[in-house]
Write a protein that holds these residues in place. Structure first.
Motif, PDB file in Angstrom:
ATOM      1  N   ASP A  71       0.831  -1.204   0.000  1.00 48.82           N
ATOM      2  CA  ASP A  71       0.000   0.000   0.000  1.00 48.82           C
ATOM      3  C   ASP A  71       0.867   1.256   0.000  1.00 48.82           C
ATOM      4  OD1 ASP A  71      -2.368  -1.321  -0.125  1.00 48.82           O
ATOM      5  OD2 ASP A  71      -2.913  -1.030   1.987  1.00 48.82           O
ATOM      6  N   ILE A  72       1.975   1.226   0.738  1.00 48.19           N
ATOM      7  CA  ILE A  72       2.887   2.374   0.741  1.00 48.19           C
ATOM      8  C   ILE A  72       3.582   2.474  -0.619  1.00 48.19           C
ATOM      9  CG2 ILE A  72       4.942   3.410   1.786  1.00 48.19           C
ATOM     10  CD1 ILE A  72       4.219   1.904   4.390  1.00 48.19           C
ATOM     11  N   GLN A  73       4.100   1.333  -1.093  1.00 45.41           N
ATOM     12  CA  GLN A  73       4.882   1.352  -2.337  1.00 45.41           C
ATOM     13  C   GLN A  73       4.034   1.758  -3.532  1.00 45.41           C
ATOM     14  OE1 GLN A  73       6.541  -2.635  -2.146  1.00 45.41           O
ATOM     15  NE2 GLN A  73       8.471  -1.871  -1.307  1.00 45.41           N
ATOM     16  N   THR A  74       2.732   1.456  -3.496  1.00 46.06           N
ATOM     17  CA  THR A  74       1.881   1.746  -4.647  1.00 46.06           C
ATOM     18  C   THR A  74       0.992   2.967  -4.411  1.00 46.06           C
ATOM     19  OG1 THR A  74       0.209   0.189  -3.862  1.00 46.06           O
ATOM     20  CG2 THR A  74       1.849  -0.676  -5.382  1.00 46.06           C
ATOM     21  N   GLY A  75       1.247   3.677  -3.317  1.00 43.64           N
ATOM     22  CA  GLY A  75       0.558   4.950  -3.102  1.00 43.64           C
ATOM     23  C   GLY A  75      -0.896   4.836  -2.662  1.00 43.64           C
ATOM     24  N   GLN A  76      -1.298   3.698  -2.105  1.00 42.44           N
ATOM     25  CA  GLN A  76      -2.682   3.549  -1.616  1.00 42.44           C
ATOM     26  C   GLN A  76      -2.892   4.263  -0.287  1.00 42.44           C
ATOM     27  OE1 GLN A  76      -4.874   1.589  -3.633  1.00 42.44           O
ATOM     28  NE2 GLN A  76      -3.039   1.785  -4.906  1.00 42.44           N
ATOM     29  N   VAL A  77      -1.786   4.486   0.446  1.00 43.57           N
ATOM     30  CA  VAL A  77      -1.882   5.171   1.741  1.00 43.57           C
ATOM     31  C   VAL A  77      -0.841   6.288   1.764  1.00 43.57           C
ATOM     32  CG1 VAL A  77      -2.684   3.109   2.986  1.00 43.57           C
ATOM     33  CG2 VAL A  77      -0.226   3.578   2.837  1.00 43.57           C
ATOM     34  N   PRO A  78      -1.025   7.294   2.646  1.00 43.87           N
ATOM     35  CA  PRO A  78      -0.035   8.382   2.700  1.00 43.87           C
ATOM     36  C   PRO A  78       1.366   7.854   3.027  1.00 43.87           C
ATOM     37  CG  PRO A  78      -2.002   8.923   3.996  1.00 43.87           C
ATOM     38  CD  PRO A  78      -2.143   7.494   3.584  1.00 43.87           C
ATOM     39  N   ASP A  79       2.353   8.511   2.453  1.00 46.43           N
ATOM     40  CA  ASP A  79       3.755   8.106   2.596  1.00 46.43           C
ATOM     41  C   ASP A  79       4.341   8.766   3.849  1.00 46.43           C
ATOM     42  OD1 ASP A  79       6.401   7.395   2.095  1.00 46.43           O
ATOM     43  OD2 ASP A  79       6.703   9.006   0.626  1.00 46.43           O
ATOM     44  N   ARG A  80       3.938   8.262   5.041  1.00 45.61           N
ATOM     45  CA  ARG A  80       4.305   8.971   6.270  1.00 45.61           C
ATOM     46  C   ARG A  80       5.797   8.974   6.550  1.00 45.61           C
ATOM     47  NH1 ARG A  80       1.677   5.266  10.815  1.00 45.61           N
ATOM     48  NH2 ARG A  80       3.112   6.522  12.044  1.00 45.61           N
ATOM     49  N   HIS A  81       6.532   8.029   6.001  1.00 46.48           N
ATOM     50  CA  HIS A  81       7.962   7.974   6.318  1.00 46.48           C
ATOM     51  C   HIS A  81       8.825   8.609   5.225  1.00 46.48           C
ATOM     52  CE1 HIS A  81       6.788   5.476   9.643  1.00 46.48           C
ATOM     53  NE2 HIS A  81       6.155   4.683   8.813  1.00 46.48           N
ATOM     54  N   ASN A  82       8.146   9.222   4.243  1.00 48.54           N
ATOM     55  CA  ASN A  82       8.894   9.857   3.155  1.00 48.54           C
ATOM     56  C   ASN A  82       9.790   8.883   2.422  1.00 48.54           C
ATOM     57  OD1 ASN A  82       8.819  12.532   2.193  1.00 48.54           O
ATOM     58  ND2 ASN A  82       9.074  13.175   4.342  1.00 48.54           N
ATOM     59  N   TRP A  83       9.252   7.725   2.094  1.00 48.39           N
ATOM     60  CA  TRP A  83      10.038   6.676   1.442  1.00 48.39           C
ATOM     61  C   TRP A  83       9.994   6.767  -0.077  1.00 48.39           C
ATOM     62  CZ3 TRP A  83       8.166   2.044   4.971  1.00 48.39           C
ATOM     63  CH2 TRP A  83       8.946   2.022   6.125  1.00 48.39           C
ATOM     64  N   LEU A  84       9.004   7.496  -0.613  1.00 45.68           N
ATOM     65  CA  LEU A  84       8.839   7.509  -2.069  1.00 45.68           C
ATOM     66  C   LEU A  84       9.590   8.682  -2.672  1.00 45.68           C
ATOM     67  CD1 LEU A  84       5.061   6.594  -2.159  1.00 45.68           C
ATOM     68  CD2 LEU A  84       6.997   5.108  -2.650  1.00 45.68           C
ATOM     69  N   HIS A  85      10.222   8.435  -3.791  1.00 45.94           N
ATOM     70  CA  HIS A  85      10.975   9.453  -4.510  1.00 45.94           C
ATOM     71  C   HIS A  85      10.325   9.626  -5.872  1.00 45.94           C
ATOM     72  CE1 HIS A  85      14.585  11.715  -5.691  1.00 45.94           C
ATOM     73  NE2 HIS A  85      14.495  11.075  -6.842  1.00 45.94           N
ATOM     74  N   THR A  86       9.751  10.812  -6.115  1.00 44.83           N
ATOM     75  CA  THR A  86       9.037  11.063  -7.370  1.00 44.83           C
ATOM     76  C   THR A  86      10.037  11.312  -8.500  1.00 44.83           C
ATOM     77  OG1 THR A  86       7.190  11.991  -6.148  1.00 44.83           O
ATOM     78  CG2 THR A  86       7.305  12.520  -8.494  1.00 44.83           C
ATOM     79  N   ILE A  87       9.818  10.613  -9.616  1.00 39.99           N
ATOM     80  CA  ILE A  87      10.721  10.760 -10.767  1.00 39.99           C
ATOM     81  C   ILE A  87      10.085  11.633 -11.848  1.00 39.99           C
ATOM     82  CG2 ILE A  87      11.847   9.514 -12.646  1.00 39.99           C
ATOM     83  CD1 ILE A  87      12.185   7.202 -10.742  1.00 39.99           C
ATOM     84  N   CYS A  88       8.804  11.408 -12.099  1.00 40.84           N
ATOM     85  CA  CYS A  88       8.104  12.253 -13.074  1.00 40.84           C
ATOM     86  C   CYS A  88       6.601  12.025 -12.946  1.00 40.84           C
ATOM     87  CB  CYS A  88       8.567  11.963 -14.509  1.00 40.84           C
ATOM     88  SG  CYS A  88       8.431  10.254 -15.036  1.00 40.84           S
TER      89      CYS A  88
END
Ligand SMILES: *Cc1c(COP(=O)(O)O)cnc(C)c1O
Length: 376
Positions: A359-376
């Motif tokens: 859910d975190i990796q696919t954006g189903q829930v908020p990214d509370r730990h700031n783990w996702l890095h937006t590329i585009c």
């Protein structure tokens, strides 16, 4: 209609020269690959390359069409194995954006692997820049279906010419990518494991903490032995006592004690011979988010067998980027016999953790730990 802004080229983190392919894969063929990608079997249209030399440091970072590499037969890595790699994934989100999961962690581990093999360390900014440049150029290769992703494979080779045994004076870094479906195509079906006591993966002071090609070469015979015993995967034990559980194949392990509100997780502690998985590390935090106690500890093969017999150990699973979480259903061994975990079925805690991480990796829930890095 809103105009979608054009996808930028290259990366703001590090200058990368962009030369796009004059002969990209036709879109109908790409659609075929994306429909059934297997696990990273079909590479995308481009790759990134950079070179290190003693006088110039890291230079010449470029995005170029994907294609064969040509090396002189005396290149260092062909003989003495200065070769390291990483593995991570890019996901497409419902809004069309593309992100990766904790790429700076992979960048740090890549630098640590380089240091252990006496190779030049790639700057973390160049590592992440290469990912941004490749995913931007090949953004159409990032699948949008759930459970599919673009698998990214950074690797570095010692390429100095000459047969003298010494750290190479030249290194070449590459990044390639390929769409990926489920790692285990049969779905989340518990695997059977063979406890390896003939072969060890790593010993303290060795290269077990580094993601180097040689570790995998050394592991293949044990994987073949596991298959001969009818098992899907090999479980590695410590090199000294052949008693303490370390990892499963190329994945870290978690043990679930108890169930429901009293469920507790234990993962083998990083003794120096385990690969410090980013999935392993993330799950320590995800478990805490779910209110499940999680700790690092030592689990012996006897603890494992007796814990399953007494019902104290209720579930066991393996984790890593490629397969995310895979339940372990059956254990076989030469000296301790065979046993099942949770009746060979997939456990409830395993599935909850898998769902929460995905859910975190696919954006189903908020990214509370700031783990996702937006590329585009
Ligand atoms: C890559 C790897 C893992 C998993 O690491 P992740 O960062 O979670 O993908 C575990 N064990 C070994 C031996 C590995 O090579």
């Amino acid at each position: 209609m809103t105009q979608t802004p054009p996808i930028p080229q290259g990366s703001a983190l590090w200058p990368i020269d962009v030369t796009t392919s004059s002969n990209p894969t036709p879109s109908a063929r790409r659609a075929e690959v994306l429909a059934d990608p297997g696990f990273a079997k079909f590479p995308t249209d481009h790759m990134v390359h950079a070179t290190w030399t003693a006088d110039a440091g890291w230079h010449g970072a470029e995005l170029i069409p994907y294609g064969p590499l040509v090396f002189d037969p005396t290149a260092n890595f062909l003989h003495y194995g200065q070769a390291i790699f990483e593995g991570l994934k890019a996901y497409r989100y419902a809004d069309g954006s593309i992100k990766t999961f904790r790429p700076f962690r992979n960048a740090t581990r890549f630098a640590n692997s380089a240091r252990r093999l006496a190779m030049a360390e790639l700057p973390e900014e160049l590592f992440v820049a290469s990912i941004e440049a490749l995913v931007r150029a090949d953004n159409e290769w990032v699948p949008s279906d759930a459970e599919k992703s673009l698998y990214l494979r950074p690797f570095m080779l010692g390429t100095e010419l000459g047969l003298g045994v010494r750290p190479s004076a030249r290194y070449d870094y590459y990044l390639i990518a390929a769409p990926a479906g489920a790692y285990f195509p049969q779905g989340i079906k518990p695997v059977s494991v063979w406890l390896s006591d003939d072969y060890v993966r790593a010993a303290a002071g060795g290269t077990g903490e580094a993601k180097c090609a040689g570790n995998y070469a050394a592991s293949l015979i044990a994987q073949a032995e596991a298959a001969q015993h009818g098992c899907d995967q090999v479980v590695w034990l410590d090199a000294v006592e052949r008693r303490w559980v370390e990892e499963m194949g190329g994945m870290n392990l978690y043990f679930v004690y108890g169930s429901g509100d009293s469920a507790r997780l234990v993962t083998p502690k990083l003794t120096g011979s385990l690969l410090p998985g980013i999935t392993r590390d993330s799950l320590l935090t995800v478990a805490e988010d779910l209110g499940i106690r999680a700790e690092e500890g030592s689990i012996s093969v006897e603890d494992w067998r007796d814990g399953c017999a007494s019902g104290e150990i209720t579930e066991v699973f393996a984790c890593g980027t490629a397969a995310v979480i895979t339940p372990v259903g059956t254990v076989k061994s030469r000296n301790l016999g065979s046993w099942e975990i949770s009746g060979g079925a997939t456990g409830e805690v395993t599935m909850r953790l898998r769902g929460a991480l995905l859910d975190i990796q696919t954006g189903q829930v908020p990214d509370r730990h700031n783990w996702l890095h937006t590329i585009c």
